[in-house]
Write a protein that holds these residues in place. Structure first.
Motif, mmCIF file in Angstrom:
data_model
loop_
_atom_site.group_PDB
_atom_site.id
_atom_site.type_symbol
_atom_site.label_atom_id
_atom_site.label_comp_id
_atom_site.label_asym_id
_atom_site.label_seq_id
_atom_site.Cartn_x
_atom_site.Cartn_y
_atom_site.Cartn_z
ATOM 1 N N HIS A 167 0.829 -1.198 0.000
ATOM 2 C CA HIS A 167 0.000 0.000 0.000
ATOM 3 C C HIS A 167 0.868 1.255 0.000
ATOM 4 N N TRP A 168 1.961 1.211 0.759
ATOM 5 C CA TRP A 168 2.853 2.373 0.832
ATOM 6 C C TRP A 168 3.461 2.664 -0.533
ATOM 7 N N HIS A 169 3.957 1.631 -1.201
ATOM 8 C CA HIS A 169 4.555 1.842 -2.519
ATOM 9 C C HIS A 169 3.506 2.300 -3.532
ATOM 10 N N SER A 170 2.276 1.838 -3.388
ATOM 11 C CA SER A 170 1.219 2.277 -4.289
ATOM 12 C C SER A 170 1.003 3.785 -4.191
ATOM 13 N N ILE A 171 0.944 4.289 -2.968
ATOM 14 C CA ILE A 171 0.780 5.731 -2.756
ATOM 15 C C ILE A 171 2.017 6.479 -3.240
ATOM 16 N N ASN A 172 3.188 5.968 -2.902
ATOM 17 C CA ASN A 172 4.417 6.670 -3.258
ATOM 18 C C ASN A 172 4.655 6.672 -4.765
ATOM 19 N N ASN B 65 5.310 10.061 -6.267
ATOM 20 C CA ASN B 65 6.716 10.267 -6.642
ATOM 21 C C ASN B 65 7.183 9.191 -7.629
ATOM 22 N N PRO B 66 6.609 9.127 -8.811
ATOM 23 C CA PRO B 66 6.991 8.068 -9.761
ATOM 24 C C PRO B 66 8.454 8.129 -10.168
ATOM 25 N N ILE C 289 6.938 -4.524 -6.594
ATOM 26 C CA ILE C 289 7.937 -3.898 -5.716
ATOM 27 C C ILE C 289 7.911 -4.529 -4.331
ATOM 28 N N SER C 290 6.728 -4.708 -3.771
ATOM 29 C CA SER C 290 6.631 -5.266 -2.422
ATOM 30 C C SER C 290 7.084 -6.726 -2.388
#
Length: 429
Positions: free
Chosen positions: A147-152, A156-157, A172-173
């Protein structure tokens, strides 16, 4: 209202285990009943830390919800205001503001964050006010990495390599879980500053701090760092981690030694077995460089903890340290080593009981451990087993860097490391 079964089952296990390992204790409300989980504080009545300078607390509602629902992250009682004060190392005000402003630019919720490395604390071999300052290193511990990487990714792509953006947060996760459980994004510009940040889960971080399963995160946190966002669970397990590093170092040192010898032994735990120290990918004098300029920070981290351990005499800063090296004292350190290291040491000596003339463990376990604690090869075995713990996850993470950073950034990062190795080699010569 009766407590949930999960809380009744899990809380005592975490609490008792951590209190046994740490040299500081947390008062419990009763010896016969489990305390109820604390209610989340109201935003308008958040208490101000008495520690100066204080780290920013992690107060996201998502983090609080996770701590109440995850079986691996049970709510802890409120820590005393001065518990783990040794972990809150001071940095110049300008540095503190810079670090906090960088972390504040991330919209995805971060439970625990710290900055480390030569960009935060000075090291030998780095000149102050240089036109090319070292990259700032950060580590973020989050509740739900995917979830964190989805938001980031949405916010911030540019922080991610092209293939990572194409495959998305699930890829990524999943990649993050390999090896020590960290995903790095290097050469990212935030507020005009070049940084590298790693992402891990709170569960992965706390597990490594307690057990030394990989020593990748725990080893980094043996050395001075600046906490930016704090978390009670991590602070508690980090205190155990620091105490474990101190106990391990004492078991490898003689009865008298200098502060520098202790600090270098602790700082070197995470570098033994790291393939970068064998290849031209890391400064060979890195441990000495770290300790040379950070002795005051190491002293702040470890001196009070050492004074709480049996048989240790550390009168004042800069003085020689003495310890009791009798087996009856050393066994107290040996039996409280982290699970992974303790298991490996036990396996080494148990299969060699006859050859090393040790008492049989099944006949008298107490006599067996006392004999191991007094054995002349213990220090050597500890060093080799720590190298073995570090070797595989460090190798996986090095290879994984090609995937997380992409070819271009990996070449750039590797070139910088080779430069440091060459500089360290010339210094030794």
């Amino acid at each position: 209202m009766p407590l949930p079964r999960r809380c009744l089952q899990s809380y005592p296990r975490w609490s008792l285990h951590l209190r046994q390992l740490s040299t500081e204790s947390i008062p419990s409300s009763s010896a016969t009943s489990s305390p109820p989980p604390p209610s989340p504080p109201a935003p308008s009545r958040a208490t101000r830390s008495r520690l100066i300078p204080a780290p920013r607390p992690s107060n996201s509602s998502r983090s609080q919800t996770h701590s109440r629902t995850s079986p691996h992250a049970q709510a802890l009682p409120q820590l005393p205001h001065n518990f783990g004060a040794n972990q809150l190392l001071s940095v110049p005000t300008t540095t503190r503001h810079l670090l906090e402003s960088i972390v504040a630019r991330f919209d995805a919720p971060i439970r625990y964050a710290f900055a480390y490395g030569s960009g935060v604390f000075e090291q030998d071999g780095y000149l102050s006010n240089t036109p090319n300052p070292p990259m700032l290193d950060f580590m973020f511990a989050v509740s739900h990495p995917s979830h964190w990487h989805s938001i980031n990714l949405a916010r911030n792509p540019s922080h991610y390599a092209l293939h990572a953006r194409l495959f998305g947060s699930d890829f990524i996760s999943r990649m993050q879980e390999f090896g020590p459980g960290v995903w790095f994004n290097p050469y990212v510009t935030v507020n005009g500053v070049t940084i590298k940040y790693g992402v891990t889960s709170v569960d992965t971080l706390c597990t490594d701090l307690l057990t030394w399963r990989t020593l990748y995160l725990a080893g980094r946190m043996h050395k001075p760092l600046r906490i930016i966002k704090d978390d009670a669970r991590v602070r508690l397990t980090q205190q155990v981690n620091l105490t474990s590093a101190l106990r391990t170092a004492l078991l490898t040192l003689p009865d008298r030694f200098s502060e520098r010898a202790l600090f270098e032994r602790i700082a070197g735990i995470s570098y033994g077995g790291d393939p970068r120290m064998l290849l031209p990918a890391e400064n060979r004098g890195k441990v000495a460089n770290i300790v040379g300029k950070q002795s005051a920070q190491f002293r702040e981290l470890y001196r009070k903890l050492a004074l709480g351990l049996p048989g240790v005499h550390w009168e004042s800063a800069g003085r020689e340290i003495e310890q009791d090296v009798e087996a009856r004292t050393r066994v107290l350190h040996l039996r409280k080593l982290p699970e992974e290291l303790s298991k490996r040491v036990d396996r080494y000596f148990e299969v060699r009981t006859t050859h090393l003339r040790l008492p049989a463990k099944e006949a008298d376990e107490s006599a067996y451990w006392k004999a191991v604690a007094g054995h002349e090869r213990l220090g050597e075995v500890l060093t080799e087993e720590m190298k073995s713990i570090v070797r595989y996850p460090a190798t996986v993470q090095t290879v994984k860097g090609l995937v997380s950073a992409g070819l271009g950034k990996s070449v750039r990062y590797g070139g910088g490391k080779i430069g440091k190795w060459w500089k360290g080699t010339r210094t030794e010569a």
